[in-house]
Design a protein around this motif. Structure first.
Motif, short mmCIF file in Angstrom:
data_model
loop_
_atom_site.label_atom_id
_atom_site.label_comp_id
_atom_site.label_asym_id
_atom_site.label_seq_id
_atom_site.Cartn_x
_atom_site.Cartn_y
_atom_site.Cartn_z
N MET A 103 0.84 -1.19 0.00
CA MET A 103 0.00 0.00 0.00
C MET A 103 0.88 1.25 0.00
O MET A 103 1.99 1.23 0.49
N TYR A 104 0.32 2.32 -0.54
CA TYR A 104 1.06 3.58 -0.60
C TYR A 104 0.70 4.44 0.60
O TYR A 104 -0.47 4.70 0.87
N LYS A 105 1.71 4.88 1.31
CA LYS A 105 1.49 5.71 2.49
C LYS A 105 1.36 7.17 2.05
O LYS A 105 1.64 7.53 0.91
N ILE A 106 0.92 8.02 2.99
CA ILE A 106 0.86 9.44 2.69
C ILE A 106 2.28 9.99 2.74
O ILE A 106 2.80 10.28 3.81
N THR A 107 2.89 10.09 1.59
CA THR A 107 4.22 10.65 1.49
C THR A 107 4.11 12.17 1.61
O THR A 107 3.01 12.73 1.47
N PRO A 108 5.22 12.87 1.87
CA PRO A 108 5.15 14.34 1.92
C PRO A 108 4.53 14.94 0.65
O PRO A 108 3.74 15.88 0.73
N ASP A 109 4.87 14.38 -0.51
CA ASP A 109 4.29 14.88 -1.76
C ASP A 109 2.78 14.67 -1.81
O ASP A 109 2.03 15.56 -2.21
N ASN A 110 2.33 13.48 -1.39
CA ASN A 110 0.89 13.20 -1.39
C ASN A 110 0.17 14.07 -0.37
O ASN A 110 -0.95 14.52 -0.61
N LEU A 111 0.81 14.29 0.79
CA LEU A 111 0.21 15.14 1.80
C LEU A 111 0.03 16.56 1.26
O LEU A 111 -1.03 17.18 1.46
N THR A 112 1.02 17.05 0.56
CA THR A 112 0.91 18.38 -0.06
C THR A 112 -0.23 18.41 -1.07
O THR A 112 -1.02 19.36 -1.12
N ARG A 113 -0.34 17.34 -1.86
CA ARG A 113 -1.43 17.27 -2.85
C ARG A 113 -2.80 17.32 -2.16
O ARG A 113 -3.72 17.99 -2.63
N ILE A 114 -2.93 16.59 -1.05
CA ILE A 114 -4.21 16.58 -0.32
C ILE A 114 -4.52 17.98 0.21
O ILE A 114 -5.64 18.47 0.09
N GLN A 115 -3.53 18.61 0.83
CA GLN A 115 -3.74 19.95 1.40
C GLN A 115 -4.15 20.95 0.32
O GLN A 115 -5.08 21.74 0.52
N LEU A 116 -3.47 20.90 -0.82
CA LEU A 116 -3.81 21.82 -1.91
C LEU A 116 -5.19 21.51 -2.48
O LEU A 116 -5.95 22.42 -2.83
N SER A 117 -5.53 20.22 -2.55
CA SER A 117 -6.85 19.82 -3.03
C SER A 117 -7.95 20.35 -2.12
O SER A 117 -8.95 20.91 -2.58
N ILE A 118 -7.77 20.21 -0.82
CA ILE A 118 -8.76 20.72 0.13
C ILE A 118 -8.91 22.23 0.00
O ILE A 118 -10.02 22.76 0.03
N GLU A 119 -7.79 22.93 -0.18
CA GLU A 119 -7.86 24.39 -0.35
C GLU A 119 -8.63 24.76 -1.60
O GLU A 119 -9.44 25.69 -1.59
N ARG A 120 -8.41 24.04 -2.69
CA ARG A 120 -9.15 24.33 -3.93
C ARG A 120 -10.64 24.07 -3.73
O ARG A 120 -11.48 24.86 -4.18
#
Length: 198
Positions: free
Chosen positions: A1-18
């Motif tokens: 399984m893929y963990k929440i990497t720093p890059d993925n965490l940034t993607r999630i944060q930016l997605s929530i902001e959008r």
């Protein structure tokens, strides 16, 4: 399984902001939410046995009323294995995340399913029960999908669904075809905010 990497965490944060920037009607900070990957969205026994795992058949899922650190949260689980496998771009990730947020911020009020006593008392049939269960399942997804329309993320969600339909792991054509039809229609599915509670 893929963990929440720093890059993925940034993607999630930016997605929530959008998503936040695309809605004035909903305060996404008003409901306590935890976002986790599939690997960490499980309860482990002291013997390292999985006692409960988030149920996922697609890109994400929501579990309500999770107790963590003496507080109650909704848990959004993202399947990074699928997100990577299907190479979701930012708009498609926004579609997935807005759908999962839709289960919280545009919650469908489930119709009561008849009980066994209703069945043996002649007040309902097996067909009635199955029809209500199917309607509840479909409407639950339509309402969550509608939140992606409210937040202007439905195109990304439709692209995700189409990618999933064309894959070898896809196995629920009826529901996903209905979801795309509902997303492309003018039908309005307005629900309620699902507050975390004891």
């Amino acid at each position: 399984m893929y963990k929440i990497t720093p890059d993925n965490l940034t993607r999630i944060q930016l997605s929530i902001e959008r998503i936040k920037n695309n809605t004035e009607d909903y305060d996404l900070d008003s409901v306590p939410i935890i976002i986790a990957d599939v690997e960490h969205a499980q309860i482990i026994s002291p013997e390292n046995k999985v006692l409960e795992r988030a149920y996922l058949t697609s890109f994400g899922a929501v579990k309500g009323n999770i107790i963590y650190d003496n507080s109650i949260f909704h848990l959004i689980v993202l399947n990074f294995e699928y997100i990577k496998m299907f190479d979701l771009n930012n708009e498609e990730l926004d579609g997935v995340l807005s759908h999962e947020l839709g289960h919280i911020f545009n919650k469908y009020k489930f119709e009561k399913v008849p009980t066994y006593l209703d069945l043996i008392g002649g007040k309902a049939s097996i067909e009635d029960i199955e029809k209500i269960k199917k309607n509840n399942r479909n409407n639950n997804e339509f309402y969550a999908d509608h939140f992606s329309k409210i937040t202007r993320n439905s195109e990304g969600l439709i692209r995700c669904i189409n990618k999933f339909i064309k894959s070898e792991i896809f196995d629920n054509e009826d529901l996903f075809t209905l979801r795309i039809a509902a997303l492309n229609s003018d039908q309005i599915y307005r629900g309620e905010v699902h507050r975390a509670h004891l």
